[in-house]
Design an enzyme around this catalytic site. Structure first.
Site, PDB file in Angstrom:
ATOM      1  N   GLU A  13     -33.281 -66.113  59.397  1.00 62.59           N
ATOM      2  CA  GLU A  13     -32.761 -66.548  57.723  1.00 62.59           C
ATOM      3  C   GLU A  13     -32.647 -65.698  57.070  1.00 62.59           C
ATOM      4  O   GLU A  13     -31.910 -65.327  56.152  1.00 62.59           O
ATOM      5  CB  GLU A  13     -32.916 -67.993  57.872  1.00 62.59           C
ATOM      6  CG  GLU A  13     -33.613 -69.124  58.399  1.00 62.59           C
ATOM      7  CD  GLU A  13     -31.853 -69.587  58.635  1.00 62.59           C
ATOM      8  OE1 GLU A  13     -30.747 -68.893  58.588  1.00 62.59           O
ATOM      9  OE2 GLU A  13     -31.371 -69.615  60.373  1.00 62.59           O
TER      10      GLU A  13
ATOM     11  N   GLU B 222     -24.103 -62.726  60.606  1.00 60.01           N
ATOM     12  CA  GLU B 222     -25.307 -62.949  61.836  1.00 60.01           C
ATOM     13  C   GLU B 222     -25.120 -61.587  61.945  1.00 60.01           C
ATOM     14  O   GLU B 222     -26.063 -61.373  62.644  1.00 60.01           O
ATOM     15  CB  GLU B 222     -23.726 -63.712  62.834  1.00 60.01           C
ATOM     16  CG  GLU B 222     -24.739 -64.298  63.792  1.00 60.01           C
ATOM     17  CD  GLU B 222     -25.768 -65.643  63.470  1.00 60.01           C
ATOM     18  OE1 GLU B 222     -25.491 -65.885  62.448  1.00 60.01           O
ATOM     19  OE2 GLU B 222     -26.953 -65.566  64.054  1.00 60.01           O
TER      20      GLU B 222
HETATM   21 ZN    ZN Z   1     -27.538 -66.900  61.511  1.00 57.92          ZN
END
Ligand code: ZN
Length: 504
Positions: free
Chosen positions: A269, A298
Site C-alpha cells: 500500500e 500496481e
Molecule cells: Zn495493489
C-alpha cells in the site's frame, strides 16, 4: 475567448469534479475504518447524495462546450500537455454523459444485488444460484461498451477503462509468453527440497504482538519515503490505499501468527501511496495530475513490496531492528531461514494467498476466462468446469468445490470485468522498471543495505509519478524503459531471485 482561458476554465471544472470525488473517497475510507455499525444506512444516503452532485459536476454542459471548442482548434494550437488534458477530460465527460440515467441506476442496483448474491453463493458453494447474476452483469458490461461507442469490442473497452490504451490482443500476447516460461519455473520450484524448508520457516513465525508490528511497519514505510504528514495508516478488514496528493489513506490488518502479511501488505500500500503523494499537486484531477491507470499503479506497489522489500539488501538493513522488537519470536529463526520464509513459494488455489511467482498464473487464468466469456466462446453455465481445467493446467491443482474455484473473487459480482489483468501487468512493469534502474544504478541494493531508499524514490518520482496520465500504459513503459512492455524482465527477475533460493 482565447484558447488559454478556455483551457483554464476546463481545468477548473475538471478539478472541481475531482475534488468532489476525493470527498466521496474519504467517505468510503471512513466507512471501512471508523463507521459505527448502526450508521450504514445513513452513510448510503450520504454516498447517494454526493454521487448526484458529482455527476452533475462531471456532466455539466459547459464542459461539453469547452471541449468542443478546444477540439476544434487547428493542429498545433495546443501543446502536448493541453492535448493530454483535453483527451482525458473528453474520456471522463463521455463516460458521465453517454450512459442513460436509468442504465446507470439499474447497473448500480444490479452491482449491489450481485455482491450479495455472490456472498450467498460462495457461502453455500452454489454456483448455479449465482450464474444468472453473472449473465446479467456480462450483459450490462456489453451494453455499457456499446453506449460508449465500443460495442464491437466490449472486452477491449473493459480493459481500457482500467488501463488506457490496453487491448485484449496486447494482453493475450504478453500473457501467452509469460505462461510459456512461468509454468515450468513453478513446477521446478515446487519440486525443490527447499520448498518444504521455506514452508517450515514461515510456520515458525508465531505470536508477534500487533502493537510492535505496527511500530516496525511504520518505521519501515517512513524510511521508504511515505510522508506521514500527508497521509496515515489505519486498520480495516481489507487493506487498501485511497486518497491522493496531500491526503493519502492506507490501511492494514494485523495477525499475530502471520507477521509478514501486515508488513508486506503495508509496503504494498505504501507503493500505491508514494505514487499518489508524488503526483504534481497543482495538477491534481487533470491528466497531468492523476495516476496513469491500474497497471502502472500496481507496478508501484509491487516494486516496493517485491523487488525492494524481498531483497537481501532490504533485510540486511531492517533485520536487526526486527529482531530487537521481537526477540523471543525470532530467537529460533536464522537469517537464511527468515529470507526463505519471506520468499516462500507454494501453489495455492486461492489468488489472494498466492506468492509473487504463482500469483501471475492466477491472473492469466482469469484473463483467459474473461476473454472467452466476452467472445461468446464460453457459456456462464460452463464456467466452473473451465475454471477447474485451467487451474489444473496452470497451477497443477484442481479445486474440489467452486468456493475455492470460480466463486472465490468478488470482482465479477458487481461487473468489474477487465480489472484482473492489471495485477499481472503491474508485476511485468515493475520488473521492467527494476531492470532499468539496476542498469542505471548497480549499487542500488548496497544502498538498501545502508537504509538508503531515496535514489529509487527520486527516480520513480521523475519518470513515473510526475508524468501523471500524459501517456497510455504501454507508451509510458516504452518511454521510460526504451523498449516495449515484455514479460521477459519479470521471468528473468523471478529466475534470478527464486532460482538462487530453490534451484541451486
Ligand atoms: Zn495493489
Amino acid at each position: 475567448m482565447s484558447p488559454d482561458s478556455e483551457l483554464a476554465e476546463l481545468v477548473q471544472a475538471v478539478q472541481r469534479a475531482h475534488t468532489l470525488g476525493t470527498v466521496a473517497e474519504l467517505l468510503g475510507w471512513d466507512e471501512q475504518v471508523n463507521l459505527p455499525s448502526g450508521a450504514a444506512e445513513m452513510r448510503a444516503g450520504q454516498h447517494a447524495a454526493l454521487a448526484e452532485v458529482l455527476h452533475a459536476a462531471a456532466s455539466h454542459p459547459r464542459i461539453g462546450e469547452l471541449l468542443a471548442r478546444l477540439e476544434a482548434r487547428p493542429a498545433g494550437a495546443l501543446d502536448a500537455d493541453a492535448l493530454a488534458i483535453v483527451a482525458q477530460a473528453r474520456r471522463d465527460y463521455d463516460r458521465a454523459t453517454r450512459l442513460p440515467a436509468d442504465f446507470v441506476r439499474a447497473k448500480a442496483a444490479q452491482g449491489s444485488r450481485g455482491y450479495h448474491a455472490w456472498a450467498r453463493a460462495k457461502a453455500a458453494d452454489d454456483f448455479a444460484g449465482y450464474a444468472p447474476v453473472l449473465a446479467t452483469n456480462l450483459d450490462f458490461a456489453r451494453r455499457e461498451a456499446a453506449y460508449l461507442g465500443r460495442g464491437d469490442a466490449p472486452y477491449d473497452y473493459a480493459l481500457d477503462k482500467h488501463d488506457p490504451g490496453l487491448t485484449a490482443a496486447a494482453v493475450d500476447r504478453l500473457f501467452a509468453e509469460l505462461k510459456r516460461d512461468l509454468v515450468p519455473l513453478v513446477r521446478a520450484i515446487t519440486a525443490s527440497p527447499q520448498a518444504e524448508r521455506a514452508r517450515a520457516a514461515a510456520a515458525k513465525l508465531r505470536g508477534f504482538p500487533p502493537d510492535a508490528q505496527q511500530v516496525f511497519l511504520r518505521e519501515v514505510t517512513a524510511k521508504l519515503g511515505f510522508d506521514y504528514s500527508r497521509g496515515r495508516i489505519d486498520v480495516s478488514l481489507h487493506p487498501f490505499c485511497s486518497g491522493t496528493g496531500s491526503d493519502v489513506r492506507m490501511t492494514t490488518r494485523y495477525q499475530a501468527d502471520q507477521p509478514l502479511d501486515a508488513l508486506f501488505g503495508s509496503i504494498h500500500e505504501t507503493g500505491h501511496g508514494l505514487y499518489e503523494q508524488g503526483l504534481p499537486a497543482a495538477q491534481l484531477g487533470t491528466a497531468l495530475g492523476i495516476n496513469a491507470g491500474m497497471a502502472v499503479h500496481e507496478s508501484q506497489s509491487r516494486l516496493w513490496e517485491n523487488q525492494v522489500a524481498r531483497s537481501r539488501g532490504f533485510w540486511a538493513h531492517f533485520e536487526p531492528r526486527w529482531r530487537e522488537l521481537f526477540p523471543a519470536q525470532t530467537a529460533g529463526v536464522g537469517s537464511e531461514e527468515l529470507y526463505l520464509a519471506i520468499n516462500a513459494v507454494e501453489p495455492t488455489l486461492i489468488r489472494v494467498d498466492a506468492d509473487e511467482v504463482t500469483y501471475n498464473l492466477h491472473i492469466v487464468l482469469r484473463f483467459e476466462i474473461e476473454k472467452r466469456l466476452f467472445a461468446g466462446d464460453l457459456a456462464v453455465a460452463d464456467l466452473p468446469g473451465a475454471w477447474r481445467a485451467a487451474a489444473r493446467e496452470l497451477l497443477g491443482l484442481e479445486p474440489a468445490d467452486d468456493r475455492t474455484g470460480v466463486l472465490q473473487d468478488v470482482h465479477w459480482s458487481d461487473g468489474a470485468f477487465g480489472y484482473f489483468p492489471s495485477y499481472c501487468l503491474g508485476n511485468m512493469i515493475a520488473a521492467q522498471l527494476w531492470a532499468r534502474v539496476r542498469t542505471l544504478r548497480p549499487e542500488l541494493e548496497a544502498e538498501f543495505a545502508r537504509g538508503e531508499f531515496g535514489w529509487l524514490l527520486g527516480w520513480l518520482r521523475e519518470h513515473v509519478h510526475v508524468q501523471g496520465r500524459r501517456f497510455g500504459t504501454l507508451e509510458l513503459v516504452r518511454r521510460i524503459t526504451g523498449e516495449e512492455l515484455s514479460p521477459r524482465h519479470l521471468v528473468a527477475y523471478l529466475k534470478e531471485r527464486y532460482g538462487s533460493l530453490y534451484l541451486r
